[in-house]
Structures are given as C-alpha cells and as structure tokens.
Design a protein around this motif. Structure first.
Motif, PDB file in Angstrom:
ATOM      1  N   ASP A 118       8.257   0.290   7.220  1.00 16.46           N
ATOM      2  CA  ASP A 118       8.078  -0.492   5.890  1.00 16.46           C
ATOM      3  C   ASP A 118       6.564   0.009   5.912  1.00 16.46           C
ATOM      4  N   THR A 119       5.741   0.405   7.135  1.00 17.88           N
ATOM      5  CA  THR A 119       4.533   0.741   6.935  1.00 17.88           C
ATOM      6  C   THR A 119       4.095   1.458   5.818  1.00 17.88           C
ATOM      7  N   ALA A 120       3.186   1.249   5.063  1.00 21.58           N
ATOM      8  CA  ALA A 120       2.718   2.277   3.859  1.00 21.58           C
ATOM      9  C   ALA A 120       1.511   1.516   3.371  1.00 21.58           C
ATOM     10  N   VAL A 121       1.026   2.148   2.265  1.00 21.03           N
ATOM     11  CA  VAL A 121       0.141   1.569   1.347  1.00 21.03           C
ATOM     12  C   VAL A 121       0.945   1.232   0.233  1.00 21.03           C
ATOM     13  N   TYR A 122       0.768  -0.009  -0.505  1.00 20.00           N
ATOM     14  CA  TYR A 122       1.629  -0.593  -1.277  1.00 20.00           C
ATOM     15  C   TYR A 122       0.834  -0.576  -2.808  1.00 20.00           C
ATOM     16  N   HIS A 123       1.474  -0.137  -3.767  1.00 20.08           N
ATOM     17  CA  HIS A 123       0.656  -0.014  -4.958  1.00 20.08           C
ATOM     18  C   HIS A 123       1.420  -0.973  -6.131  1.00 20.08           C
ATOM     19  N   CYS A 124       0.894  -1.425  -6.906  1.00 21.83           N
ATOM     20  CA  CYS A 124       1.256  -2.257  -8.094  1.00 21.83           C
ATOM     21  C   CYS A 124       1.219  -1.281  -9.335  1.00 21.83           C
ATOM     22  N   ALA A 125       2.158  -1.177 -10.305  1.00 18.55           N
ATOM     23  CA  ALA A 125       2.268  -0.352 -11.298  1.00 18.55           C
ATOM     24  C   ALA A 125       2.721  -1.141 -12.595  1.00 18.55           C
ATOM     25  N   ALA A 126       1.838  -0.740 -13.847  1.00 14.94           N
ATOM     26  CA  ALA A 126       2.442  -1.482 -15.104  1.00 14.94           C
ATOM     27  C   ALA A 126       3.001  -0.302 -15.944  1.00 14.94           C
ATOM     28  N   ARG A 127       4.117  -0.682 -16.732  1.00 15.09           N
ATOM     29  CA  ARG A 127       4.650   0.301 -17.433  1.00 15.09           C
ATOM     30  C   ARG A 127       4.646  -0.125 -19.003  1.00 15.09           C
ATOM     31  N   ALA A 128       4.095   0.352 -19.932  1.00 23.92           N
ATOM     32  CA  ALA A 128       3.809  -0.034 -21.106  1.00 23.92           C
ATOM     33  C   ALA A 128       5.039   0.461 -21.918  1.00 23.92           C
ATOM     34  N   SER A 129       6.200   0.247 -21.615  1.00 19.84           N
ATOM     35  CA  SER A 129       7.425   0.369 -22.270  1.00 19.84           C
ATOM     36  C   SER A 129       8.301  -0.623 -21.706  1.00 19.84           C
ATOM     37  N   PHE A 130       9.543  -0.580 -22.485  1.00 22.16           N
ATOM     38  CA  PHE A 130      10.784  -1.628 -22.191  1.00 22.16           C
ATOM     39  C   PHE A 130      11.392  -0.934 -21.014  1.00 22.16           C
ATOM     40  N   GLY A 131      11.640  -1.929 -20.255  1.00 22.30           N
ATOM     41  CA  GLY A 131      12.813  -1.777 -19.111  1.00 22.30           C
ATOM     42  C   GLY A 131      12.057  -1.466 -17.780  1.00 22.30           C
ATOM     43  N   VAL A 132      12.918  -1.452 -16.596  1.00 22.58           N
ATOM     44  CA  VAL A 132      12.264  -1.051 -15.634  1.00 22.58           C
ATOM     45  C   VAL A 132      12.982   0.165 -14.928  1.00 22.58           C
TER      46      VAL A 132
ATOM     47  N   TYR B 225       5.509   4.848 -15.032  1.00 22.68           N
ATOM     48  CA  TYR B 225       4.197   3.769 -15.126  1.00 22.68           C
ATOM     49  C   TYR B 225       3.076   4.657 -15.758  1.00 22.68           C
ATOM     50  N   ASP B 226       2.111   3.692 -16.412  1.00 23.46           N
ATOM     51  CA  ASP B 226       0.982   4.193 -17.178  1.00 23.46           C
ATOM     52  C   ASP B 226      -0.314   3.452 -16.413  1.00 23.46           C
ATOM     53  N   TYR B 227      -0.260   2.474 -15.628  1.00 26.16           N
ATOM     54  CA  TYR B 227      -1.472   2.050 -14.983  1.00 26.16           C
ATOM     55  C   TYR B 227      -1.006   1.826 -13.515  1.00 26.16           C
ATOM     56  N   TRP B 228      -2.352   1.933 -12.639  1.00 24.99           N
ATOM     57  CA  TRP B 228      -1.831   1.712 -11.268  1.00 24.99           C
ATOM     58  C   TRP B 228      -2.909   1.095 -10.465  1.00 24.99           C
ATOM     59  N   GLY B 229      -2.532   0.194  -9.515  1.00 24.45           N
ATOM     60  CA  GLY B 229      -3.977  -0.164  -8.662  1.00 24.45           C
ATOM     61  C   GLY B 229      -4.034   0.623  -7.452  1.00 24.45           C
ATOM     62  N   GLN B 230      -5.147   0.212  -6.802  1.00 25.14           N
ATOM     63  CA  GLN B 230      -5.482   1.055  -5.680  1.00 25.14           C
ATOM     64  C   GLN B 230      -4.754   0.772  -4.393  1.00 25.14           C
ATOM     65  N   GLY B 231      -4.089  -0.211  -4.285  1.00 22.97           N
ATOM     66  CA  GLY B 231      -3.337  -0.204  -2.991  1.00 22.97           C
ATOM     67  C   GLY B 231      -3.773  -1.280  -2.296  1.00 22.97           C
ATOM     68  N   THR B 232      -2.838  -1.607  -1.390  1.00 26.90           N
ATOM     69  CA  THR B 232      -3.040  -2.773  -0.136  1.00 26.90           C
ATOM     70  C   THR B 232      -2.084  -1.867   1.043  1.00 26.90           C
ATOM     71  N   GLN B 233      -2.589  -1.958   2.398  1.00 24.63           N
ATOM     72  CA  GLN B 233      -2.223  -1.339   3.307  1.00 24.63           C
ATOM     73  C   GLN B 233      -1.342  -2.429   4.122  1.00 24.63           C
ATOM     74  N   VAL B 234      -0.164  -2.078   4.317  1.00 23.32           N
ATOM     75  CA  VAL B 234       0.650  -2.778   5.266  1.00 23.32           C
ATOM     76  C   VAL B 234       1.289  -2.243   6.343  1.00 23.32           C
ATOM     77  N   THR B 235       0.888  -2.735   7.592  1.00 20.27           N
ATOM     78  CA  THR B 235       1.180  -2.190   8.759  1.00 20.27           C
ATOM     79  C   THR B 235       2.101  -3.094   9.756  1.00 20.27           C
ATOM     80  N   VAL B 236       3.311  -2.456   9.848  1.00 17.75           N
ATOM     81  CA  VAL B 236       4.282  -3.329  10.783  1.00 17.75           C
ATOM     82  C   VAL B 236       4.245  -2.742  12.244  1.00 17.75           C
ATOM     83  N   SER B 237       4.089  -3.577  13.085  1.00 14.93           N
ATOM     84  CA  SER B 237       4.154  -2.962  14.523  1.00 14.93           C
ATOM     85  C   SER B 237       5.442  -3.552  15.005  1.00 14.93           C
ATOM     86  N   SER B 238       5.855  -2.637  16.026  1.00 15.38           N
ATOM     87  CA  SER B 238       7.279  -2.869  16.641  1.00 15.38           C
ATOM     88  C   SER B 238       7.073  -3.589  17.890  1.00 15.38           C
TER      89      SER B 238
END
Length: 123
Positions: A89-103, A110-123
């Motif tokens: 699951d380690t990755a940069v996670y981005h939020c996105a917005a879609r200016a249209s109906f439905g997922v 998607y029309d708009y994006w955030g810069q992202g947040t790092q998630v690091t999972v150690s074993s």
C-alpha cells in the motif's frame, strides 16, 4: 478556484491504520470524489471513489474490505480510512474531484487533483 489538500499520511507498520483527509474549497461538494495512489515506478491507480450523495462508492479489488471512503459535505472533506495496511500500500495518495455525475475509476475522468500525501508501510 478549486483546491484539494490532502493530509494524514505517514509511516506505519504493516497491520496498522491511517486515516487520510482531503479538504476541499470551491464548488467541489456537488462533485464525485476519488482517491488514487502512485507508487515509485508505477502508474497512478484508482483506490476508492464516492458520489456527492454518498449512495455510490467503489473500491479497487486490492483494498476492498480494508479501506473505507467517506465524506462530510458540511465540512467539505473526504476521508479514506485505511486498515490492515500492507507494504504494497506504500504510495503517494492523491485526492481527486470529478465535476460530473457518478464515480469512475479512470484518472482521466477527474478534473482536479491534490498534491498528494505519502503513505509508507513498513514490514
């Protein structure tokens, strides 16, 4: 102007949990919202999405049963609760917005994006 700002990432051990938040501004809260992730050397991939009314949610097979997407329209914030985290699951996670109906699961939907947040999972 639409802005998306993610927070809540960090370093966690395998099996642990994190909760990501995406604060929005502008006319986003009639929009469908999604979370995507991108690991080093890999393409951006869909994680989860939710409609404005919260009646429609979708998840990638890799996270079903472990991740939960939700939104608080009054606070203009979308959340991703991540449980039973794995090193993959380690990755940069981005939020996105879609200016249209439905997922949708395609990033181009998607029309708009955030810069992202790092998630690091150690074993």
């Amino acid at each position: 102007q639409v802005q998306l700002v993610e927070s809540g990432g960090g370093l966690v051990q395998a099996g642990g949990s994190l909760r990501l938040s995406c604060a929005t501004s502008g006319r986003t809260f009639t929009y469908s919202m999604g979370w995507f992730r991108q690991a080093p050397g890999k393409e951006r991939e869909f994680v989860a999405g939710i409609s404005w009314t919260r009646t429609d949610t979708r998840y990638a097979d890799a996270v079903k049963g472990r991740f939960t997407i939700s939104r608080d329209n009054a606070k203009k914030t979308v959340y991703l609760q991540m449980n039973s985290l794995k090193p993959e699951d380690t990755a940069v996670y981005h939020c996105a917005a879609r200016a249209s109906f439905g997922v949708v699961i395609e990033a181009r939907g998607y029309d708009y994006w955030g810069q992202g947040t790092q998630v690091t999972v150690s074993s």
